[in-house]
Design a protein around this motif. Sequence first.
Motif, PDB file in Angstrom:
ATOM      1  N   ASP B 349       0.848  -1.196   0.000  1.00 26.94           N
ATOM      2  CA  ASP B 349       0.000   0.000   0.000  1.00 26.94           C
ATOM      3  C   ASP B 349       0.881   1.244   0.000  1.00 26.94           C
ATOM      4  OD1 ASP B 349      -2.040   1.745   0.135  1.00 26.94           O
ATOM      5  OD2 ASP B 349      -2.530   1.364   2.251  1.00 26.94           O
ATOM      6  N   LEU B 350       0.736   2.052  -1.070  1.00 25.92           N
ATOM      7  CA  LEU B 350       1.549   3.271  -1.162  1.00 25.92           C
ATOM      8  C   LEU B 350       0.828   4.454  -0.536  1.00 25.92           C
ATOM      9  CD1 LEU B 350       2.910   2.979  -4.824  1.00 25.92           C
ATOM     10  CD2 LEU B 350       3.933   2.155  -2.701  1.00 25.92           C
ATOM     11  N   GLY B 351      -0.430   4.267  -0.220  1.00 23.64           N
ATOM     12  CA  GLY B 351      -1.177   5.346   0.435  1.00 23.64           C
ATOM     13  C   GLY B 351      -1.951   6.224  -0.515  1.00 23.64           C
ATOM     14  N   TRP B 352      -1.623   6.210  -1.812  1.00 14.05           N
ATOM     15  CA  TRP B 352      -2.317   7.113  -2.731  1.00 14.05           C
ATOM     16  C   TRP B 352      -2.903   6.400  -3.949  1.00 14.05           C
ATOM     17  CZ3 TRP B 352       0.087   7.174  -7.499  1.00 14.05           C
ATOM     18  CH2 TRP B 352       1.423   6.741  -7.520  1.00 14.05           C
ATOM     19  N   SER B 353      -2.809   5.074  -3.939  1.00 16.49           N
ATOM     20  CA  SER B 353      -3.376   4.336  -5.069  1.00 16.49           C
ATOM     21  C   SER B 353      -3.870   2.996  -4.540  1.00 16.49           C
ATOM     22  CB  SER B 353      -2.320   4.108  -6.141  1.00 16.49           C
ATOM     23  OG  SER B 353      -1.372   3.162  -5.666  1.00 16.49           O
ATOM     24  N   GLU B 354      -4.417   2.212  -5.436  1.00 17.15           N
ATOM     25  CA  GLU B 354      -4.685   0.815  -5.093  1.00 17.15           C
ATOM     26  C   GLU B 354      -3.366   0.201  -4.655  1.00 17.15           C
ATOM     27  OE1 GLU B 354      -7.786  -1.327  -6.178  1.00 17.15           O
ATOM     28  OE2 GLU B 354      -8.385   0.661  -5.470  1.00 17.15           O
ATOM     29  N   PRO B 355      -3.388  -0.837  -3.802  1.00 17.78           N
ATOM     30  CA  PRO B 355      -2.117  -1.484  -3.446  1.00 17.78           C
ATOM     31  C   PRO B 355      -1.392  -1.938  -4.715  1.00 17.78           C
ATOM     32  CG  PRO B 355      -3.880  -2.297  -2.050  1.00 17.78           C
ATOM     33  CD  PRO B 355      -4.524  -1.400  -3.063  1.00 17.78           C
ATOM     34  N   ILE B 356      -0.082  -1.761  -4.732  1.00 10.69           N
ATOM     35  CA  ILE B 356       0.722  -2.083  -5.898  1.00 10.69           C
ATOM     36  C   ILE B 356       1.288  -3.494  -5.713  1.00 10.69           C
ATOM     37  CG2 ILE B 356       2.874  -1.109  -4.976  1.00 10.69           C
ATOM     38  CD1 ILE B 356       3.324   0.146  -7.703  1.00 10.69           C
ATOM     39  N   VAL B 357       1.321  -4.265  -6.817  1.00  2.61           N
ATOM     40  CA  VAL B 357       1.791  -5.648  -6.716  1.00  2.61           C
ATOM     41  C   VAL B 357       3.240  -5.726  -7.179  1.00  2.61           C
ATOM     42  CG1 VAL B 357       1.492  -8.009  -7.560  1.00  2.61           C
ATOM     43  CG2 VAL B 357      -0.510  -6.584  -7.084  1.00  2.61           C
ATOM     44  N   ALA B 358       4.096  -6.349  -6.364  1.00  7.35           N
ATOM     45  CA  ALA B 358       5.483  -6.572  -6.752  1.00  7.35           C
ATOM     46  C   ALA B 358       5.750  -8.065  -6.726  1.00  7.35           C
ATOM     47  CB  ALA B 358       6.422  -5.860  -5.785  1.00  7.35           C
ATOM     48  N   LYS B 359       6.555  -8.509  -7.702  1.00  4.62           N
ATOM     49  CA  LYS B 359       6.859  -9.937  -7.769  1.00  4.62           C
ATOM     50  C   LYS B 359       8.360 -10.071  -7.574  1.00  4.62           C
ATOM     51  CE  LYS B 359       5.911 -13.621 -11.083  1.00  4.62           C
ATOM     52  NZ  LYS B 359       5.448 -13.842 -12.442  1.00  4.62           N
ATOM     53  N   VAL B 360       8.753 -10.702  -6.504  1.00  2.80           N
ATOM     54  CA  VAL B 360      10.188 -10.866  -6.279  1.00  2.80           C
ATOM     55  C   VAL B 360      10.513 -12.356  -6.252  1.00  2.80           C
ATOM     56  CG1 VAL B 360      10.545  -8.676  -5.086  1.00  2.80           C
ATOM     57  CG2 VAL B 360       9.863 -10.675  -3.773  1.00  2.80           C
ATOM     58  N   LEU B 361      11.658 -12.691  -6.862  1.00  4.55           N
ATOM     59  CA  LEU B 361      12.065 -14.094  -6.914  1.00  4.55           C
ATOM     60  C   LEU B 361      12.288 -14.610  -5.504  1.00  4.55           C
ATOM     61  CD1 LEU B 361      14.523 -14.181  -9.928  1.00  4.55           C
ATOM     62  CD2 LEU B 361      12.128 -14.888  -9.809  1.00  4.55           C
ATOM     63  N   SER B 362      11.857 -15.834  -5.295  1.00  6.82           N
ATOM     64  CA  SER B 362      12.058 -16.395  -3.961  1.00  6.82           C
ATOM     65  C   SER B 362      13.131 -17.458  -4.054  1.00  6.82           C
ATOM     66  CB  SER B 362      10.761 -16.997  -3.439  1.00  6.82           C
ATOM     67  OG  SER B 362      10.462 -18.184  -4.139  1.00  6.82           O
ATOM     68  N   ARG B 363      14.087 -17.359  -3.176  1.00 11.35           N
ATOM     69  CA  ARG B 363      15.170 -18.344  -3.189  1.00 11.35           C
ATOM     70  C   ARG B 363      14.787 -19.584  -2.407  1.00 11.35           C
ATOM     71  NH1 ARG B 363      20.224 -16.295  -4.714  1.00 11.35           N
ATOM     72  NH2 ARG B 363      19.849 -16.178  -6.947  1.00 11.35           N
ATOM     73  N   HIS B 364      14.244 -19.377  -1.249  1.00  8.48           N
ATOM     74  CA  HIS B 364      13.972 -20.526  -0.384  1.00  8.48           C
ATOM     75  C   HIS B 364      12.499 -20.602  -0.038  1.00  8.48           C
ATOM     76  CE1 HIS B 364      18.265 -20.806  -0.111  1.00  8.48           C
ATOM     77  NE2 HIS B 364      18.314 -19.542   0.258  1.00  8.48           N
ATOM     78  N   GLY B 365      11.708 -19.952  -0.839  1.00  6.82           N
ATOM     79  CA  GLY B 365      10.278 -20.025  -0.599  1.00  6.82           C
ATOM     80  C   GLY B 365       9.818 -19.151   0.539  1.00  6.82           C
ATOM     81  N   ILE B 366      10.721 -18.367   1.100  1.00  4.20           N
ATOM     82  CA  ILE B 366      10.272 -17.476   2.169  1.00  4.20           C
ATOM     83  C   ILE B 366      10.455 -16.031   1.739  1.00  4.20           C
ATOM     84  CG2 ILE B 366      10.381 -18.759   4.353  1.00  4.20           C
ATOM     85  CD1 ILE B 366      13.397 -18.036   4.374  1.00  4.20           C
TER      86      ILE B 366
END
Lengths: 277, 389
Positions: B349-366
Amino acid sequence: MKRSSLQTAALLLVPTLFVACFFMVPLIYAVGLSFGLPNFTAESYHHLVDSPVYRIVYLKTLKVALITTVTCLLLGYPTAYFVSRLHPRARATAVMLIALPFMLSVLVRNYVWMTMLQDTGVINRLLMNLGFTKEPVQLMYNQLGVTIAMVNMLVPYVIFPVLTSLMAIPPNLKVASASLGGNRLSTFLRVTLPLTATGTAAGALLTFIIALGFYITPAMLGGPREMMISSLIAFNVREVLNWPFAFSLATTLLGSTIVLYLAYRAVAPRGVVVKPI
Amino acid sequence: MTRVVSPSTSKGLATRTKELASGQGRSSIGAGAGADVKVDRIEKRFGSHVAVQPTSFEVPAGKLVTLVGPSGSGKTTILKMIAGFEEPSGGCVLISGVDVTHIPAHKRNLGFVFQQYALFPHLTVAENVAYALKMRRVSRAEIRTRVSETLNLVRLDGLGERYPSQLSGGQQQRVAMARAIVFRPPLLLMDEPMSALDKRLRDEMQYEIRNLQQKLGITTIAVTHDQSEALVMSDVIVVLDRGAIEQSGPPQQVYKHPRSEFVATFLGESNILKGTVAFHEGKPWLAAGGVRRVPLVESDGFRDGDVVAYVVRPESITVASEKRDDAVTFVGRVVDTTFTGDAVRLRIDLGWSEPIVAKVLSRHGISLFQSGEEVAVSWSLADGTSIRC
Ligand SMILES: Nc1ncnc2c1ncn2[C@@H]1O[C@H](COP(=O)(O)OP(=O)(O)O)[C@@H](O)[C@H]1O
Ligand SMILES: [Mg+2]
């Protein structure tokens, strides 16, 4: 699972018993009688083979059945093809019209054909009024009349199985054939015809078998020379009271039918299942 | 209307027409078999219903173009008009410069792979593949060699005597391919060729079809509603919506620079930030809620007050614990995290828009970040695209 198969068996029991008691038992009895039950003698069959009359009637029956079947195929297949291409609503109407005569008694239909075909009938009067002929054309009391009426009664037996197999062909197969370079004729010959072969053969076989046993139509519309085997059986049952001989004729007829059916089974394409995609 | 540039044909028109009609003029599978295709203002109406609005695009020789769009967007109809199964209400189709609009389907010499394969159930695999050659009266000996060559090409050796019903879905798909390419058509059309396969097989077949297409150099137009399939397979994608082209171009370009919200959301996942253009010190910014938020690319020719949708892909977003200097950077709070196997999706949540989606690679599933945590979100200027609404 178990329970439901038990229920199925119970449900099937009643019709099975019914068919066994009222159809199979008399049939076996009739076959037995033809062999001179309780003794065994093939006398009736000797009589059948020796007498030229019966051989002639037998061959005549096969010939009439064959001509009827071929005519039914020639008329029925194109009709089915045409009906299959109709708009669904028009197709439903066409199917109803084709099935409509089934709702009339065979007797009535034969009388209708008599009023059509006799010397003073509808067709002859039309022909004479239009000046095509001075004398009436002999349309009945001969093989022509018998064939016309039999074809009229039997053609639905070709039309319906053919129509069913035509409708089961996925429409994309024809388009596929076109995309591969097939014109209408080769598409018909290589796709439509083979995929309706089973239905067509079934219709032809059904027609032929029913035609073999025709009785009223040849009696009413045929001349004395158009006597078919069923008339002969009836004659021997009712007039001559020679039941063993009548049943030997019936058994021969049944035997021919079974042989034909087995022959069809042997040549019918196997392993080809047309799945509607 | 978008056009893809194509080189013009080198052969004479008359020669080409003859070859099209007879299917000859090529000595072996491959070897420059591709034709270029030009679809010019083609349209289709069914009664009053417009299935395809006037649509133009070009396919350069030897390329694979994918028509992609949601169900009912007119993809199949366009393909059928190119194949000759459907008469266009207007416009024309040129193959190698020859107008084929009024040539019946069976004379167009095009390969077509049907959605449900439409294999002939009463013919064996080999007979199915041989069908087009028989229609062309190719000699029996040559049919035999070419059928086995083609079955080998699609890795179906030894299955020639089977009937289609005795094959798996993937094998049927290959038969359909073999049947469509055995006569070396200059153009291959495929209508959702993989929609009947399960996902694993589909992924495999995408590469296989792509390899085969490149090996043969056959010009191909494929149709799909699966955006990832389109991105994987194509030289060019044409995005359709409601019977009209929304955008076309190379997959990377269309993916990176969607020109409409429809394209942005249809191809992959997008964050869309709505706002207006506001100039500050001569430079355009995206303003939302009256506050300047995101710097825009100057060369896009914005005017003050333009309403824009700003698009940034989830995988372009970097999430860190501290603000960075060199990019577009905001501070936000993680709303939730979702583990998707190869990556973790964060909604922030950036506070001024719909929540923004980020996709980050997961190394160990966490996930390195937890819900409620305060994080810095950033992306480079070049990763954002603005669409004028
Ligand atoms: N034969 C037809 N008659 C009437 N409408 C059709 C016919 N074929 C397609 N349509 C309509 O045209 C539109 C496009 O269809 P289609 O090309 O099959 O879409 P897609 O392949 O993208 O799913 C749809 O709205 C569909 O309902
Ligand atoms: Mg479709």
